[in-house]
Design a protein around this motif. Structure first.
Motif, PDB file in Angstrom:
ATOM      1  N   VAL A   5      -6.788   5.101  -5.602  1.00 47.51           N
ATOM      2  CA  VAL A   5      -7.332   5.120  -4.231  1.00 47.51           C
ATOM      3  C   VAL A   5      -6.411   4.272  -3.359  1.00 47.51           C
ATOM      4  O   VAL A   5      -6.094   3.125  -3.686  1.00 47.51           O
ATOM      5  CB  VAL A   5      -8.769   4.547  -4.183  1.00 47.51           C
ATOM      6  N   GLU A   6      -5.970   4.849  -2.248  1.00 48.08           N
ATOM      7  CA  GLU A   6      -5.035   4.169  -1.344  1.00 48.08           C
ATOM      8  C   GLU A   6      -5.605   2.837  -0.840  1.00 48.08           C
ATOM      9  O   GLU A   6      -6.786   2.782  -0.465  1.00 48.08           O
ATOM     10  CB  GLU A   6      -4.784   5.060  -0.121  1.00 48.08           C
ATOM     11  N   PRO A   7      -4.805   1.779  -0.808  1.00 47.68           N
ATOM     12  CA  PRO A   7      -5.294   0.483  -0.329  1.00 47.68           C
ATOM     13  C   PRO A   7      -5.938   0.560   1.060  1.00 47.68           C
ATOM     14  O   PRO A   7      -6.949  -0.092   1.314  1.00 47.68           O
ATOM     15  CB  PRO A   7      -4.038  -0.383  -0.279  1.00 47.68           C
ATOM     16  N   LYS A   8      -5.368   1.407   1.932  1.00 43.68           N
ATOM     17  CA  LYS A   8      -5.923   1.505   3.295  1.00 43.68           C
ATOM     18  C   LYS A   8      -7.374   1.953   3.248  1.00 43.68           C
ATOM     19  O   LYS A   8      -8.221   1.463   3.996  1.00 43.68           O
ATOM     20  CB  LYS A   8      -5.114   2.518   4.112  1.00 43.68           C
ATOM     21  N   LYS A   9      -7.653   2.903   2.350  1.00 42.97           N
ATOM     22  CA  LYS A   9      -9.029   3.405   2.229  1.00 42.97           C
ATOM     23  C   LYS A   9      -9.946   2.303   1.698  1.00 42.97           C
ATOM     24  O   LYS A   9     -11.093   2.182   2.136  1.00 42.97           O
ATOM     25  CB  LYS A   9      -9.086   4.616   1.293  1.00 42.97           C
ATOM     26  N   LYS A  44      -4.493  -7.449  -6.815  1.00 43.76           N
ATOM     27  CA  LYS A  44      -3.064  -7.810  -6.767  1.00 43.76           C
ATOM     28  C   LYS A  44      -2.213  -6.534  -6.836  1.00 43.76           C
ATOM     29  O   LYS A  44      -1.159  -6.446  -6.203  1.00 43.76           O
ATOM     30  CB  LYS A  44      -2.691  -8.766  -7.910  1.00 43.76           C
ATOM     31  N   ALA A  45      -2.694  -5.543  -7.599  1.00 44.34           N
ATOM     32  CA  ALA A  45      -1.964  -4.260  -7.666  1.00 44.34           C
ATOM     33  C   ALA A  45      -2.015  -3.572  -6.303  1.00 44.34           C
ATOM     34  O   ALA A  45      -1.002  -3.045  -5.817  1.00 44.34           O
ATOM     35  CB  ALA A  45      -2.570  -3.366  -8.742  1.00 44.34           C
ATOM     36  N   LEU A  46      -3.188  -3.608  -5.658  1.00 43.54           N
ATOM     37  CA  LEU A  46      -3.302  -3.002  -4.318  1.00 43.54           C
ATOM     38  C   LEU A  46      -2.359  -3.716  -3.338  1.00 43.54           C
ATOM     39  O   LEU A  46      -1.712  -3.085  -2.500  1.00 43.54           O
ATOM     40  CB  LEU A  46      -4.739  -3.116  -3.807  1.00 43.54           C
ATOM     41  N   GLY A  47      -2.302  -5.026  -3.470  1.00 43.33           N
ATOM     42  CA  GLY A  47      -1.432  -5.825  -2.588  1.00 43.33           C
ATOM     43  C   GLY A  47       0.019  -5.378  -2.692  1.00 43.33           C
ATOM     44  O   GLY A  47       0.732  -5.274  -1.691  1.00 43.33           O
ATOM     45  N   GLU A  48       0.451  -5.082  -3.906  1.00 44.55           N
ATOM     46  CA  GLU A  48       1.846  -4.630  -4.097  1.00 44.55           C
ATOM     47  C   GLU A  48       2.085  -3.295  -3.392  1.00 44.55           C
ATOM     48  O   GLU A  48       3.138  -3.080  -2.769  1.00 44.55           O
ATOM     49  CB  GLU A  48       2.139  -4.448  -5.588  1.00 44.55           C
ATOM     50  N   VAL A  49       1.096  -2.396  -3.499  1.00 44.99           N
ATOM     51  CA  VAL A  49       1.259  -1.080  -2.861  1.00 44.99           C
ATOM     52  C   VAL A  49       1.359  -1.262  -1.341  1.00 44.99           C
ATOM     53  O   VAL A  49       2.191  -0.635  -0.677  1.00 44.99           O
ATOM     54  CB  VAL A  49       0.086  -0.134  -3.244  1.00 44.99           C
ATOM     55  N   VAL A  50       0.527  -2.171  -0.810  1.00 39.36           N
ATOM     56  CA  VAL A  50       0.583  -2.453   0.632  1.00 39.36           C
ATOM     57  C   VAL A  50       1.981  -2.955   1.018  1.00 39.36           C
ATOM     58  O   VAL A  50       2.570  -2.523   2.007  1.00 39.36           O
ATOM     59  CB  VAL A  50      -0.500  -3.502   1.006  1.00 39.36           C
ATOM     60  N   VAL A  51       2.517  -3.864   0.192  1.00 37.43           N
ATOM     61  CA  VAL A  51       3.846  -4.410   0.481  1.00 37.43           C
ATOM     62  C   VAL A  51       4.871  -3.283   0.524  1.00 37.43           C
ATOM     63  O   VAL A  51       5.709  -3.209   1.436  1.00 37.43           O
ATOM     64  CB  VAL A  51       4.239  -5.466  -0.589  1.00 37.43           C
ATOM     65  N   GLN A  52       4.778  -2.394  -0.450  1.00 36.87           N
ATOM     66  CA  GLN A  52       5.761  -1.314  -0.497  1.00 36.87           C
ATOM     67  C   GLN A  52       5.587  -0.320   0.658  1.00 36.87           C
ATOM     68  O   GLN A  52       6.558   0.111   1.257  1.00 36.87           O
ATOM     69  CB  GLN A  52       5.650  -0.568  -1.825  1.00 36.87           C
ATOM     70  N   GLN A  53       4.316  -0.017   0.961  1.00 39.27           N
ATOM     71  CA  GLN A  53       4.073   1.018   1.986  1.00 39.27           C
ATOM     72  C   GLN A  53       4.285   0.499   3.401  1.00 39.27           C
ATOM     73  O   GLN A  53       4.671   1.239   4.290  1.00 39.27           O
ATOM     74  CB  GLN A  53       2.637   1.536   1.869  1.00 39.27           C
ATOM     75  N   GLU A  54       3.960  -0.775   3.608  1.00 34.05           N
ATOM     76  CA  GLU A  54       3.947  -1.264   4.990  1.00 34.05           C
ATOM     77  C   GLU A  54       5.044  -2.272   5.296  1.00 34.05           C
ATOM     78  O   GLU A  54       5.011  -2.940   6.315  1.00 34.05           O
ATOM     79  CB  GLU A  54       2.555  -1.835   5.316  1.00 34.05           C
ATOM     80  N   GLY A  55       5.977  -2.370   4.364  1.00 31.05           N
ATOM     81  CA  GLY A  55       7.073  -3.319   4.569  1.00 31.05           C
ATOM     82  C   GLY A  55       8.047  -2.888   5.654  1.00 31.05           C
ATOM     83  O   GLY A  55       8.824  -3.698   6.163  1.00 31.05           O
TER      84      GLY A  55
END
Ligand SMILES: CCCCCCCCCCCCCCCCCCCCCCCCCC(=O)SCCNC(=O)CCNC(=O)[C@H](O)C(C)(C)COP(=O)(O)OP(=O)(O)OC[C@H]1O[C@@H](n2cnc3c(N)ncnc32)[C@H](O)[C@@H]1OP(=O)(O)O
Ligand SMILES: NC(=O)C1=CN([C@@H]2O[C@H](COP(=O)(O)OP(=O)(O)OC[C@H]3O[C@@H](n4cnc5c(N)ncnc54)[C@H](OP(=O)(O)O)[C@@H]3O)[C@@H](O)[C@H]2O)C=CC1
Length: 515
Positions: free
Chosen positions: A172-176, A208-219
Motif C-alpha cells: 500500500v502506497e505510503p501516501k494512501k 520505517k519501510a514506508l519512510g524509505e519509500v517516501v524518501v525515494q518517491q519524494e526526494g
C-alpha cells in the motif's frame, strides 16, 4: 588531512533526533573532527521542566562531549537548538527559525524516529513517515542543500531473508497510508494494523519501510542517501569504548541479566547477533554525507551498516561473553546471581518463565508485604517478559544483508579517511567489544562506581549462600512431605540413614585402630 573532515568544515548542518542515542554520537564526532564547522541546527521538542538550552547543556555536560570541549571550546555557540515537534504540522517551527534553516542548511541528517516496537500505527506513521515527507519538502526549499541523509534500519525489510541495498516497494502506497491516518479512528486502525504490517513483526519496522519509500518517491532532485544500521550497540572506539545512554536493543537486557532478573530468554544460540557499534554507524553516515554531496550519485543509494556478513557473532557467543563479564564486573545490588540461559521452544520458555521469573517475583513481593513495603517485583517482571516477547523475533532469526555500496564507499576513501572514519567492522574483536559494552552499561547507564566492585562481589557471594540454603530447605521440606505420605520414600530414607550410620561407625572404628 581527512577529506571528509575538511568537507564538513564551514558547513551548516541540520540534525533531527540529535537528543537521541545516535544523534549525540553523530554530533560529537562532527565537532571533534570538524571543529571549524559553522553551526549544527538541532530540532528539539520542548520537554516538561526543561528549556531547549537546558537540554543542550545537559548533552554537552555528559562525558561523551569531554574530548569535544578540548578541541572545540566554543562548541555551545555552534549548536543552535530549534524548537520543533515532528508530530505537528510544519513541525511547529517559528517563521524566523524556519527561514534561517531554509537559507543556511548545507547537509541534513534525519535521525529522529519513534523506535518503540509497539507504537500505535497512527503515531508511528506520523513520526516515521509523515515527518520524513515534511522534512523532504523543507529540504527541497533549501537552496544551499548538498545532501540529505536518511537513517533507516536494516530491519525495515525483516520480512525478507536476503536483503539488498535497494528500497523495496510496499503493497500500500505510503501516501494512501498517510491520508487514511487522517480520517480513520483508532479502533479501525487497530483492526487493520495486523493486515497492513503483514509478515513484519511490528509497526516500527513497517513504518520505517514506508519512510524509505517516501524518501525515494519524494526526494525529487535532492542528493539523497539512506543508511540502514542493524542493532545499534555501545560505542566501539570513539570517543571511548562502551558509551551507551538508553535501554534499547541489548542494553536493557544486559541490565536485566546482570541484576539477576533475567534468567532465561527464548533465543537461537546459532542465530547471528547483528550488532553494530554506534560510532561505526556514525562514521559510515558521515562518509555517506560526504560522498553523496561530492559525487552526487544519480539514484538514491542505500548503505547497509551491519556486521553479520563481514564479521559474524552469534547470540550464544554473545550471551556467554556477557555472563563471563559479569564475573569480573558485577552490577551492584543484584536481585539474584546473574545466571541466564537460552530456551528454544515454547514449553521450556513457559516453564522457566514460571519457575525463574514469576515465582521468585511473587515470593519477593510476599516478603515485601510482610515487611510493610510496597510490592513491585511482579509488575517489573511482567514488563520484562513483555519486552522479551517483543525482542524475541530478532533473536531467533538470521538475515543476510548485502553490503556492496558500503564496501564500494570504503574503497573510495583515502587511507586517512579510512582511519578517521573507520566503519570496517571486520576489525572488531567481539569479546573485547562485549566486555566494554557491559562495562559501559555499568558506568554510563547504571552510573555505578568501579570502586563498588568488591562489595558487589560480596553481595553475589551472599546471594549464592542464600540460594544454596533456600534449595536445601526446599529439598528437606519436599522430602519430609514425601516420607510422610509414601512407604517407598520412608524405606529409602531409612536405608540412607542406616547406611550413613554404618559408614560413620566404620570410619570411627578404623581411625581408633590406627591410633
Ligand atoms: C548458550 C548459553 C548462553 C547463555 C546466555 C545468557 C544470556 C544473557 C545475556 C543477555 C544479553 C544478551 C542478549 C541480548 C539480546 C538482545 C536482543 C535485542 C534485539 C533488538 C532488536 C532490535 C532490532 C531493530 C533495531 C532497530 O532498528 S530500532 C531500535 C530498537 N528499539 C528498541 O529496542 C525499542 C524496544 N522497546 C520498546 O519497544 C518498548 O520499550 C517496549 C519493549 C514495547 C516496552 O514498552 P512499555 O512497557 O510500554 O514501556 P517502556 O517504558 O517503554 O519500558 C518498560 C520497561 O522496559 C524497559 N525496556 C525498554 N526497552 C527495553 C529493552 N530493549 N530491553 C530491556 N528492557 C527494556 C524499560 O526500561 C522499562 O523498565 P522499567 O522502567 O519498568 O524498569
Ligand atoms: N537504536 C537502534 O538500535 C537503531 C536505530 N536505528 C535508527 O536510528 C535512528 C536513531 O535511533 P536512536 O538514536 O536509537 O533513537 P532514540 O530513541 O535514542 O532517539 C530518537 C530521537 O528522535 C527524537 N524524536 C522523537 N519524537 C520526536 C518528535 N515528535 N519531535 C522531535 N523529535 C523527536 C527524540 O527526541 P527526544 O529526545 O525529545 O525524545 C530523539 O532525539 C532512528 O531513525 C532509528 O530508526 C536504526 C537501527 C537500529
Amino acid at each position: 588531512m581527512s577529506m571528509i573532515a575538511a568537507f564538513y568544515g564551514g558547513k551548516s548542518i541540520l540534525i533531527t533526533g540529535a537528543t537521541g542515542f545516535l544523534g549525540k554520537v553523530l554530533m560529537e564526532k562532527l565537532f571533534r573532527t570538524s571543529p571549524d564547522l559553522k553551526v549544527i541546527y538541532i530540532l528539539v521538542r520542548p520537554k516538561e521542566g526543561q528549556t531547549l538550552q537546558q537540554r543542550v547543556i545537559q548533552i554537552l555536560d555528559s562525558k561523551l562531549f569531554e574530548k569535544v570541549k578540548e578541541v572545540c571550546p566554543n562548541v555551545h555557540e555552534k549548536i543552535r537548538p530549534i524548537s520543533a515537534d515532528l508530530n505537528q504540522n510544519d513541525f511547529a517551527i517559528s517563521k524566523e527559525d524556519l527561514q534561517e534553516l531554509l537559507s543556511h542548511t548545507n547537509i541534513v541528517f534525519h535521525c529522529a524516529a519513534t523506535v518503540r516496537f509497539d507504537d500505535h500505527l497512527r503515531h508511528a506513521v506520523q513520526l516515521n513517515v509523515t515527518a520524513t515527507q515534511q522534512l523532504l519538502l523543507m529540504a527541497s526549499q533549501m537552496p544551499k542543500l548538498e545532501a540529505f541523509i536518511h537513517i533507516s534500519t536494516a530491519f525495515s525489510n525483516c520480512n525478507l531473508k536476503h536483503i539488498d541495498e535497494v528500497v523495496y516497494p510496499c503493497p500500500v502506497e505510503p501516501k494512501k497510508i498517510i491520508d487514511s491516518m487522517e480520517w480513520l479512528d483508532d479502533a479501525i486502525i487497530d483492526e487493520i494494523t495486523p493486515k497492513l504490517i503483514g509478515d513484519r513483526p511490528n509497526t516500527y519496522t513497517y513504518t520505517k519501510a514506508l519512510g524509505e519509500v517516501v524518501v525515494q518517491q519524494e526526494g525529487g532532485n535532492l542528493n539523497i542517501a539512506i543508511v540502514r544500521p542493524s542493532i545499534m550497540g555501545a560505542t566501539w572506539q570513539e570517543p571511548f569504548p562502551g558509551w551507551v545512554d538508553n535501554l534499547n536493543g541489548p542494553s536493557g537486557l544486559i541490565i536485566a541479566a546482570g541484576k539477576g532478573f533475567l534468567r532465561s530468554i527464548r533465543a537461537t544460540p546459532m542465530a547471528v547477533a547483528d550488532l553494530i557499534p554506534a560510532d561505526t554507524v556514525v562514521n559510515l553516515t558521515l562518509a555517506v554525507g560526504w560522498y553523496t554531496a561530492v559525487h552526487r550519485p544519480k539514484s538514491t543509494l542505500v548503505y547497509h551498516c551491519t556486521s553479520g556478513n563481514l564479521n559474524p557473532c552469534n547470540w550464544g557467543k554473545m550471551g556467554l561473553q556477557v555472563l563471563a563479564t559479569f564475573e569480573k564486573i558485577p552490577f551492584e545490588r543484584a536481585f539474584r546471581r546473574p545466571n541466564a540461559d537460552f530456551t528454544t521452544n515454547n514449553i521450556t520458555t513457559h516453564y522457566w518463565n514460571a519457575v525463574s521469573h514469576r515465582a521468585p517475583a511473587i515470593i519477593y513481593d510476599f516478603y515485601l508485604r510482610l515487611t510493610g513495603r510496597k510490592p513491585r517485583m511482579t509488575k517489573l517482571m511482567n514488563r520484562l517478559l513483555r519486552t522479551l516477547s517483543m525482542l524475541e523475533y530478532f533473536i531467533n532469526r538470521s538475515w543476510e544483508w548485502s553490503t556492496y555500496n558500503t564496501e564500494m564507499l570504503m574503497s573510495e576513501l583515502s587511507p586517512e579517511d579510512q582511519r578517521v572514519f573507520n566503519f570496517d567492522i571486520r576489525q572488531l574483536n567481539w569479546l573485547e567489544y562485549i566486555e566494554n559494552y557491559v562495562l559501559g552499561v555499568k558506568k554510563y547507564l547504571l552510573k555505578e562506581d568501579m570502586a563498588g566492585i568488591p562489595e558487589a562481589k560480596q553481595h553475589l557471594k551472599r546471594l549464592r549462600n542464600i540460594h544454596y540454603l533456600f534449595n536445601t530447605a526446599l529439598f528437606l521440606i519436599a522430602w519430609r512431605l514425601l516420607i510422610a505420605r509414601s512407604q517407598v520414600a520412608r524405606n529409602v530414607w531409612f536405608f540412607i540413614v542406616s547406611f550413613c550410620y554404618k559408614f560413620l561407625s566404620y570410619f570411627r572404628a578404623s581411625s581408633t585402630l590406627k591410633v
